[in-house]
Scaffold this motif. Structure first.
Motif, PDB file in Angstrom:
ATOM      1  N   LYS A   1      -8.013   0.916   2.876  1.00 54.48           N
ATOM      2  CA  LYS A   1      -7.833   0.865   4.327  1.00 54.48           C
ATOM      3  C   LYS A   1      -7.854   2.274   4.890  1.00 54.48           C
ATOM      4  CE  LYS A   1      -4.925  -1.112   7.964  1.00 54.48           C
ATOM      5  NZ  LYS A   1      -3.692  -1.871   8.281  1.00 54.48           N
ATOM      6  N   LEU A   2      -8.459   2.405   6.054  1.00 54.55           N
ATOM      7  CA  LEU A   2      -8.564   3.691   6.743  1.00 54.55           C
ATOM      8  C   LEU A   2      -8.088   3.512   8.172  1.00 54.55           C
ATOM      9  CD1 LEU A   2      -9.635   6.648   6.647  1.00 54.55           C
ATOM     10  CD2 LEU A   2     -11.815   5.760   7.457  1.00 54.55           C
ATOM     11  N   SER A   3      -7.182   4.378   8.620  1.00 52.84           N
ATOM     12  CA  SER A   3      -6.637   4.278   9.967  1.00 52.84           C
ATOM     13  C   SER A   3      -6.556   5.662  10.588  1.00 52.84           C
ATOM     14  CB  SER A   3      -5.252   3.619   9.956  1.00 52.84           C
ATOM     15  OG  SER A   3      -4.345   4.381   9.186  1.00 52.84           O
ATOM     16  N   ASP A   4      -6.470   5.677  11.921  1.00 48.29           N
ATOM     17  CA  ASP A   4      -6.371   6.923  12.679  1.00 48.29           C
ATOM     18  C   ASP A   4      -5.116   6.836  13.542  1.00 48.29           C
ATOM     19  OD1 ASP A   4      -6.638   9.123  14.398  1.00 48.29           O
ATOM     20  OD2 ASP A   4      -8.817   9.067  14.264  1.00 48.29           O
ATOM     21  N   SER A   5      -4.178   7.734  13.295  1.00 54.43           N
ATOM     22  CA  SER A   5      -2.931   7.739  14.041  1.00 54.43           C
ATOM     23  C   SER A   5      -2.829   8.940  14.967  1.00 54.43           C
ATOM     24  CB  SER A   5      -1.738   7.729  13.074  1.00 54.43           C
ATOM     25  OG  SER A   5      -1.773   8.852  12.220  1.00 54.43           O
ATOM     26  N   THR A   6      -3.975   9.442  15.434  1.00 46.73           N
ATOM     27  CA  THR A   6      -3.966  10.573  16.350  1.00 46.73           C
ATOM     28  C   THR A   6      -3.268  10.176  17.650  1.00 46.73           C
ATOM     29  OG1 THR A   6      -6.044  11.350  15.419  1.00 46.73           O
ATOM     30  CG2 THR A   6      -5.383  12.274  17.535  1.00 46.73           C
ATOM     31  N   ARG A   7      -2.358  10.993  18.094  1.00 48.13           N
ATOM     32  CA  ARG A   7      -1.581  10.684  19.287  1.00 48.13           C
ATOM     33  C   ARG A   7      -2.395  10.953  20.544  1.00 48.13           C
ATOM     34  NH1 ARG A   7       4.272  13.382  17.553  1.00 48.13           N
ATOM     35  NH2 ARG A   7       4.653  11.997  15.773  1.00 48.13           N
ATOM     36  N   LEU A   8      -2.260  10.055  21.500  1.00 49.44           N
ATOM     37  CA  LEU A   8      -2.930  10.194  22.786  1.00 49.44           C
ATOM     38  C   LEU A   8      -1.886  10.452  23.861  1.00 49.44           C
ATOM     39  CD1 LEU A   8      -5.484   7.258  22.566  1.00 49.44           C
ATOM     40  CD2 LEU A   8      -5.868   9.666  22.040  1.00 49.44           C
ATOM     41  N   LYS A   9      -2.204  11.343  24.757  1.00 43.43           N
ATOM     42  CA  LYS A   9      -1.262  11.712  25.806  1.00 43.43           C
ATOM     43  C   LYS A   9      -1.509  10.861  27.041  1.00 43.43           C
ATOM     44  CE  LYS A   9       0.334  15.642  28.556  1.00 43.43           C
ATOM     45  NZ  LYS A   9       0.139  17.071  28.875  1.00 43.43           N
ATOM     46  N   PHE A  10      -0.445  10.259  27.556  1.00 41.04           N
ATOM     47  CA  PHE A  10      -0.500   9.492  28.789  1.00 41.04           C
ATOM     48  C   PHE A  10       0.494  10.116  29.766  1.00 41.04           C
ATOM     49  CE2 PHE A  10      -1.997   6.489  25.656  1.00 41.04           C
ATOM     50  CZ  PHE A  10      -3.077   5.914  26.291  1.00 41.04           C
TER      51      PHE A  10
ATOM     52  N   ARG B   1       1.074   3.051 -11.105  1.00 35.14           N
ATOM     53  CA  ARG B   1       1.865   2.177 -10.231  1.00 35.14           C
ATOM     54  C   ARG B   1       1.331   2.126  -8.800  1.00 35.14           C
ATOM     55  NH1 ARG B   1       7.635   5.299  -9.265  1.00 35.14           N
ATOM     56  NH2 ARG B   1       6.826   7.190  -8.311  1.00 35.14           N
ATOM     57  N   ILE B   2       0.278   2.866  -8.499  1.00 35.63           N
ATOM     58  CA  ILE B   2      -0.348   2.809  -7.176  1.00 35.63           C
ATOM     59  C   ILE B   2      -1.463   1.778  -7.219  1.00 35.63           C
ATOM     60  CG2 ILE B   2      -1.647   4.077  -5.438  1.00 35.63           C
ATOM     61  CD1 ILE B   2      -0.222   6.609  -6.251  1.00 35.63           C
ATOM     62  N   LYS B   3      -1.298   0.703  -6.464  1.00 36.73           N
ATOM     63  CA  LYS B   3      -2.306  -0.358  -6.438  1.00 36.73           C
ATOM     64  C   LYS B   3      -3.313  -0.146  -5.317  1.00 36.73           C
ATOM     65  CE  LYS B   3       0.961  -3.767  -8.266  1.00 36.73           C
ATOM     66  NZ  LYS B   3       1.632  -5.081  -8.045  1.00 36.73           N
ATOM     67  N   ASN B   4      -2.830   0.172  -4.122  1.00 40.16           N
ATOM     68  CA  ASN B   4      -3.701   0.373  -2.967  1.00 40.16           C
ATOM     69  C   ASN B   4      -3.217   1.576  -2.189  1.00 40.16           C
ATOM     70  OD1 ASN B   4      -5.313  -2.089  -3.330  1.00 40.16           O
ATOM     71  ND2 ASN B   4      -3.429  -3.156  -2.779  1.00 40.16           N
ATOM     72  N   ILE B   5      -4.152   2.241  -1.526  1.00 47.51           N
ATOM     73  CA  ILE B   5      -3.837   3.420  -0.713  1.00 47.51           C
ATOM     74  C   ILE B   5      -4.475   3.252   0.653  1.00 47.51           C
ATOM     75  CG2 ILE B   5      -4.154   5.912  -0.441  1.00 47.51           C
ATOM     76  CD1 ILE B   5      -4.038   6.244  -3.398  1.00 47.51           C
ATOM     77  N   GLU B   6      -3.704   3.585   1.679  1.00 46.66           N
ATOM     78  CA  GLU B   6      -4.223   3.627   3.049  1.00 46.66           C
ATOM     79  C   GLU B   6      -4.284   5.083   3.507  1.00 46.66           C
ATOM     80  OE1 GLU B   6      -2.990   2.364   7.619  1.00 46.66           O
ATOM     81  OE2 GLU B   6      -1.961   1.450   5.905  1.00 46.66           O
TER      82      GLU B   6
ATOM     83  N   ARG C   1       0.829  -1.206   0.000  1.00 47.05           N
ATOM     84  CA  ARG C   1       0.000   0.000   0.000  1.00 47.05           C
ATOM     85  C   ARG C   1       0.866   1.260   0.000  1.00 47.05           C
ATOM     86  NH1 ARG C   1      -2.483  -2.734   4.446  1.00 47.05           N
ATOM     87  NH2 ARG C   1      -4.400  -3.781   3.860  1.00 47.05           N
ATOM     88  N   HIS C   2       0.383   2.261  -0.726  1.00 45.07           N
ATOM     89  CA  HIS C   2       0.864   3.619  -0.531  1.00 45.07           C
ATOM     90  C   HIS C   2       0.066   4.232   0.616  1.00 45.07           C
ATOM     91  CE1 HIS C   2       2.618   2.836  -4.428  1.00 45.07           C
ATOM     92  NE2 HIS C   2       3.247   4.006  -4.421  1.00 45.07           N
ATOM     93  N   HIS C   3       0.642   5.187   1.303  1.00 44.93           N
ATOM     94  CA  HIS C   3      -0.007   5.788   2.467  1.00 44.93           C
ATOM     95  C   HIS C   3      -0.210   7.281   2.235  1.00 44.93           C
ATOM     96  CE1 HIS C   3       1.844   2.098   3.984  1.00 44.93           C
ATOM     97  NE2 HIS C   3       0.918   2.096   4.917  1.00 44.93           N
ATOM     98  N   LEU C   4      -1.432   7.724   2.443  1.00 46.71           N
ATOM     99  CA  LEU C   4      -1.765   9.146   2.339  1.00 46.71           C
ATOM    100  C   LEU C   4      -2.037   9.656   3.747  1.00 46.71           C
ATOM    101  CD1 LEU C   4      -2.175  11.396   0.226  1.00 46.71           C
ATOM    102  CD2 LEU C   4      -4.613  10.878   0.282  1.00 46.71           C
ATOM    103  N   HIS C   5      -1.092  10.395   4.295  1.00 42.67           N
ATOM    104  CA  HIS C   5      -1.187  10.892   5.662  1.00 42.67           C
ATOM    105  C   HIS C   5      -1.815  12.283   5.659  1.00 42.67           C
ATOM    106  CE1 HIS C   5       1.499   7.704   7.244  1.00 42.67           C
ATOM    107  NE2 HIS C   5       2.072   7.807   6.055  1.00 42.67           N
ATOM    108  N   ILE C   6      -2.865  12.457   6.453  1.00 39.18           N
ATOM    109  CA  ILE C   6      -3.547  13.740   6.598  1.00 39.18           C
ATOM    110  C   ILE C   6      -3.408  14.196   8.035  1.00 39.18           C
ATOM    111  CG2 ILE C   6      -5.736  14.960   6.453  1.00 39.18           C
ATOM    112  CD1 ILE C   6      -5.754  11.921   4.502  1.00 39.18           C
TER     113      ILE C   6
END
Length: 213
Positions: free
Chosen positions: A192-201, A156-161, A92-97
């Motif tokens: 694929k859809l993911s959430d990489s929001t950082r959480l503070k501990f 050349r991009i087959k899949n994107i996350e 997968r290629h990754h598109l970070h927002i």
């Protein structure tokens, strides 16, 4: 707990007699593991060496027969709901927002996580407070998708996350742009859809909220 003198006497006994001594006087066997002694009672054998060898053979046989299929790349079966392709390296290629209240950043990376394009609202002409607006993020998303098409990367991009981070105005704006006419070429490639929001501990104390009026 057995007395120290009893423990010293127990340690001086040979390995063959120790099993029979442990079965007759279990109070002296508490500081040690009882698994071998119980196995000797079940098998009816007083030889500790024979018991250990049989247990080793049994465990090696179980590893070869039952556990080989759960090792990635060995059996090829599903383990815990994961198929073989999900634990291997994907293509997968990754598109970070990254959307926060002051700006929106969009980065496209290849499967090895090398950046291909990385721009923010400031790069397309928005200044100061305008960089955090909804319209700026929408135009940024349209610019990135047009850039991907103009550079000839689509074949050349087959899949994107999609990887979201933050909860600024750009989060919804980029989503709307992908679902709109601007994302008609990118949308079919997203799987694929993911959430990489950082959480503070813990950490340091946060800054007090700003209060107006």
């Amino acid at each position: 707990m057995a007395s120290p003198s009893a423990l010293r006497a127990f340690r001086s006994v040979c390995a063959t007699c120790r099993t029979s001594l442990a079965t007759t006087t279990p109070t002296l066997f508490r500081p040690f593991s009882r698994s071998v002694a119980l196995a000797a009672v079940r098998l009816g054998d007083t030889s500790m060496d024979k018991n250990l060898s049989s247990m080793d053979q049994h465990m090696s046989a179980s590893r070869q027969s039952g556990l080989g299929s759960v090792i990635p790349g060995k059996g090829g079966v599903e383990v815990g709901g994961l198929t073989r392709g999900e634990w291997e390296e994907d293509d997968r290629h990754h598109l970070h927002i990254y959307a926060h209240k002051h700006n929106t950043h969009i980065t496209l990376t290849d499967p090895k996580r090398n950046p291909m394009v990385s721009v923010s609202c400031g790069n397309i002409g928005f200044k100061k407070a305008g960089r955090g607006s909804y319209d700026a993020a929408y135009q940024l998303a349209a610019f990135v998708m047009l850039r991907i098409k103009d550079m000839g990367w689509l074949p050349r991009i087959k899949n994107i996350e999609l990887a979201y981070r933050g909860f600024g105005n750009g989060r919804e704006a980029v989503t709307k742009a992908i679902l709109g006419s601007e994302g008609k070429d990118i949308r079919p490639l997203i799987n694929k859809l993911s959430d990489s929001t950082r959480l503070k501990f813990g950490g340091t104390r946060s800054k007090k909220p700003r209060r107006l009026g």
